[in-house]
Design a protein around this motif. Structure first.
Motif, PDB file in Angstrom:
ATOM      1  N   LEU A   1       0.965  -1.374  -0.013  1.00  0.00           N
ATOM      2  CA  LEU A   1       0.395   0.214   0.220  1.00  0.00           C
ATOM      3  C   LEU A   1       1.091   1.288  -0.084  1.00  0.00           C
ATOM      4  CD1 LEU A   1      -2.481   1.666   0.493  1.00  0.00           C
ATOM      5  CD2 LEU A   1      -2.263   1.159   3.249  1.00  0.00           C
ATOM      6  N   ALA A   2       1.496   1.137   0.647  1.00  0.00           N
ATOM      7  CA  ALA A   2       2.809   2.358   0.957  1.00  0.00           C
ATOM      8  C   ALA A   2       3.625   2.716  -0.606  1.00  0.00           C
ATOM      9  CB  ALA A   2       4.210   1.596   1.345  1.00  0.00           C
ATOM     10  N   GLN A   3       4.139   1.742  -1.025  1.00  0.00           N
ATOM     11  CA  GLN A   3       4.261   1.538  -2.333  1.00  0.00           C
ATOM     12  C   GLN A   3       3.549   1.963  -3.438  1.00  0.00           C
ATOM     13  OE1 GLN A   3       8.127   0.889  -4.194  1.00  0.00           O
ATOM     14  NE2 GLN A   3       6.981   2.298  -4.446  1.00  0.00           N
ATOM     15  N   GLU A   4       2.230   1.627  -3.397  1.00  0.00           N
ATOM     16  CA  GLU A   4       1.226   2.556  -4.068  1.00  0.00           C
ATOM     17  C   GLU A   4       0.920   3.934  -4.228  1.00  0.00           C
ATOM     18  OE1 GLU A   4      -3.661   0.695  -4.792  1.00  0.00           O
ATOM     19  OE2 GLU A   4      -2.581   0.206  -4.307  1.00  0.00           O
ATOM     20  N   MET A   5       1.220   4.331  -2.970  1.00  0.00           N
ATOM     21  CA  MET A   5       1.115   5.663  -2.373  1.00  0.00           C
ATOM     22  C   MET A   5       2.471   6.649  -2.780  1.00  0.00           C
ATOM     23  SD  MET A   5      -0.793   5.654   1.691  1.00  0.00           S
ATOM     24  CE  MET A   5      -2.044   5.228   1.912  1.00  0.00           C
ATOM     25  N   ALA A   6       3.494   5.713  -2.948  1.00  0.00           N
ATOM     26  CA  ALA A   6       4.520   6.798  -3.863  1.00  0.00           C
ATOM     27  C   ALA A   6       4.401   6.366  -4.860  1.00  0.00           C
ATOM     28  CB  ALA A   6       5.716   5.878  -2.863  1.00  0.00           C
ATOM     29  N   ASP A   7       3.413   5.487  -5.392  1.00  0.00           N
ATOM     30  CA  ASP A   7       3.701   5.562  -6.788  1.00  0.00           C
ATOM     31  C   ASP A   7       2.366   6.826  -7.404  1.00  0.00           C
ATOM     32  OD1 ASP A   7       5.468   3.725  -7.580  1.00  0.00           O
ATOM     33  OD2 ASP A   7       3.728   2.309  -7.550  1.00  0.00           O
ATOM     34  N   LEU A   8       1.763   6.807  -6.978  1.00  0.00           N
ATOM     35  CA  LEU A   8       0.557   8.216  -6.926  1.00  0.00           C
ATOM     36  C   LEU A   8       1.475   9.544  -6.885  1.00  0.00           C
ATOM     37  CD1 LEU A   8      -2.607   6.451  -5.181  1.00  0.00           C
ATOM     38  CD2 LEU A   8      -2.333   6.874  -7.332  1.00  0.00           C
TER      39      LEU A   8
END
Length: 464
Positions: free
Chosen positions: A160-167
């Protein structure tokens, strides 16, 4: 090698929200703002959450003017707010044009950092607020709504943190609204996220369960960059751990906090009599300062525990408290393990109460639960119990698109509805956020003889 950890001070938002239901007026804040600015904090959390509603509903204050006054007195330290993604500050999804306008005006009026979360960790509900924050020149801090369940593993949160970083997140916060993040899990989670993502990492927890200081020690050792604390006057219990205590402990272990402890002491000396006044007025209840280990057992936020007991007591059913507590995790499992944060905490808690009072599960169901099952709040973390879903909404299909995609632009209609009282776009956004309360506030501002309709107000604990 020097270890650094910075502090976000929450007394002006979550600290007072958790202990006195956000009843602190701006007059209590103004004399100490320059000292807070000089104390060496990473940021001051001053806005968002329930502050907006409370200003309009209880304090007869313009929340936008409060923000402008704080900004005028805080010259150097970053100001921070909490935003519920597509819900903004309320309990339902808004159209993209409202979210974009609100974020833009928040930054124009003085906010530097916007902490953006979604109750379901559905990142689709963060996209508009992230985009608007960046366009307005603000710092995007996306927040993971931390919880525990069979699906909420460390791997889940790292992804989830990686997904947020990608956003496009500029920093990431682990938002433990219930105070259930244990020291070892906190250490592992921070270590894993820091190894995977090159962004500042913030940890937010509550002292409810009695383990928060140990958790902060372990996340500091794991490399967390910032932690949230509240000045001792408004710390402990359902609030955050005390700023002074945590800072002294970490400095003794070799951490550099950047805090000027003389200034921090001045802050406590200012707020101590304010705390005492709220206690004497009966607004600060002794119960909210208690340690509540049931939070760790039932994974239920402390404020939600007290709210459930209050609901049952009002109904003459306080003896059903333990039954309701046992029902909460069962309802949550049926719903796909949503994190217990606003608005899902209220929804799951209310459903658990209804199940016990009715003597039959899901005989009575609030409309909000029906909408949730239809996908109107977003994507649940785990599959919903199909039998329960069929019982409540039958064969009705759930949406799979981002919920806000189904909402037409709202600002033109809102502007027209409140044009008699609105002087600015900020007034329109106040009306968009809390129509009844804002109309009454703006009406009183315009006309001293404005007839405020009689209202029945029910107390809602805001768990963010």
């Amino acid at each position: 090698m020097t270890k650094n950890i910075r502090f976000t001070e929450t007394v002006l938002r979550d600290g007072q929200q958790s202990l006195i239901a956000t009843r602190m007026p701006i007059e209590d804040m103004l004399p100490i703002l320059s000292t807070l600015d000089e104390a060496g904090y990473h940021s001051l959390e001053v806005w968002g959450g329930a502050t907006f509603d409370s200003c309009l509903r209880f304090l007869n204050e313009d929340p936008w003017e409060r923000l402008r006054q704080i900004r005028a007195n805080v010259k150097n330290t970053k100001l921070q707010m909490l935003l519920r993604g597509q819900n903004i500050l309320g309990y339902r999804n808004y159209a993209d044009d409202v979210v974009e306008a609100f974020v833009t005006k928040a930054i124009e009026n003085g906010i530097d950092i916007i902490r953006i979360f979604d109750a379901l960790n559905d990142t689709r509900n963060l996209e508009t607020a992230i985009r608007a924050t960046k366009a307005a020149g603000g710092h995007v801090q996306t927040a993971i709504s931390y919880t525990t369940s069979p699906v909420h593993t460390v791997d889940y949160f790292v992804e989830l943190a990686q997904e947020m970083a990608d956003l496009g997140a500029d920093s990431i916060c682990i938002k433990d609204m219930a105070g259930v993040l244990t020291p070892q899990t906190g250490y592992e989670l921070v270590s894993r996220i820091k190894a995977a993502i090159d962004l500042p990492l913030v940890v937010h927890t509550h002292a409810t369960g009695g383990i928060s200081e140990m958790t902060y020690l372990k996340v500091a050792e794991a490399g967390a960059d910032v932690i949230d604390t509240a000045i001792s006057s408004f710390a402990g219990g359902t609030s955050q751990p005390a700023t002074e205590s945590v800072a002294i402990a970490l400095e003794g272990l070799g951490f550099e906090t950047g805090l000027n402890m003389e200034k921090v002491t001045e802050v406590a000396e200012h707020f101590n009599p304010i705390r005492d006044r709220f206690r004497d007025e009966g607004i600060l209840k002794a119960k909210v300062k208690d340690v509540e280990p049931k939070t760790l057992i039932y994974q239920v936020p402390g404020g939600m525990l007290s709210n459930l007991l209050s609901q049952l007591t009002e109904a003459g059913l306080a003896d059903k408290y333990d039954e309701v507590l046992a029902e909460v995790p069962r309802v949550r499992a049926d719903m796909g393990y949503p994190p217990l944060v606003t608005p899902l905490s209220q929804m799951v808690g209310t459903q658990a109460v209804m199940n016990i009072i009715a003597g039959e599960r899901y005989k009575m169901v609030p409309n909000e639960i029906k909408d949730y099952l239809k996908g109107l709040y977003g994507r649940p973390p785990a599959p919903i119990n199909e039998a329960v879903k069929a019982q409540i909404i039958g064969n009705e299909a759930s949406i799979t698109v981002r919920p806000a995609d189904l909402i037409e632009p709202q600002l033109p209609t809102l502007r027209e509805e409140i044009q008699a009282y609105a002087h600015s776009e900020e007034d329109v956004l106040s009306y968009a956020s809390f129509p009844v309360q804002a109309r009454d506030f703006l009406g009183r501002r315009e006309d001293p003889f404005y007839d405020v309709p009689e209202q029945t107000i029910s107390v809602k604990i805001d768990l963010v």
